[in-house]
Design a protein around this motif. Structure first.
Motif: not given
Length: 57
Positions: A4-21
């Protein structure tokens, strides 16, 4: 990420993916990444993932 236009936590989701890998692949799972938000993705997908991997035989 289809966000959504107001969402600003993209890096938090990327952090979760990086931690999983990192947990699954240890040091081999550590690499570069990018987190980009867009208003839509093909097929109305929520996320698009690009991964480069090497295999040792």
């Amino acid at each position: 990420m289809n966000a959504e236009e107001t969402f600003q936590s993209h890096s938090s989701l990327a952090n979760a993916a990086s931690e999983y890998l990192s947990e699954q692949l240890e040091e081999a799972g550590i690499g570069s990444r990018a987190a980009i938000g867009v208003s839509s993705l093909p097929g109305n997908a929520p996320v698009e993932i690009q991964l480069v991997a090497g295999v040792s035989l």
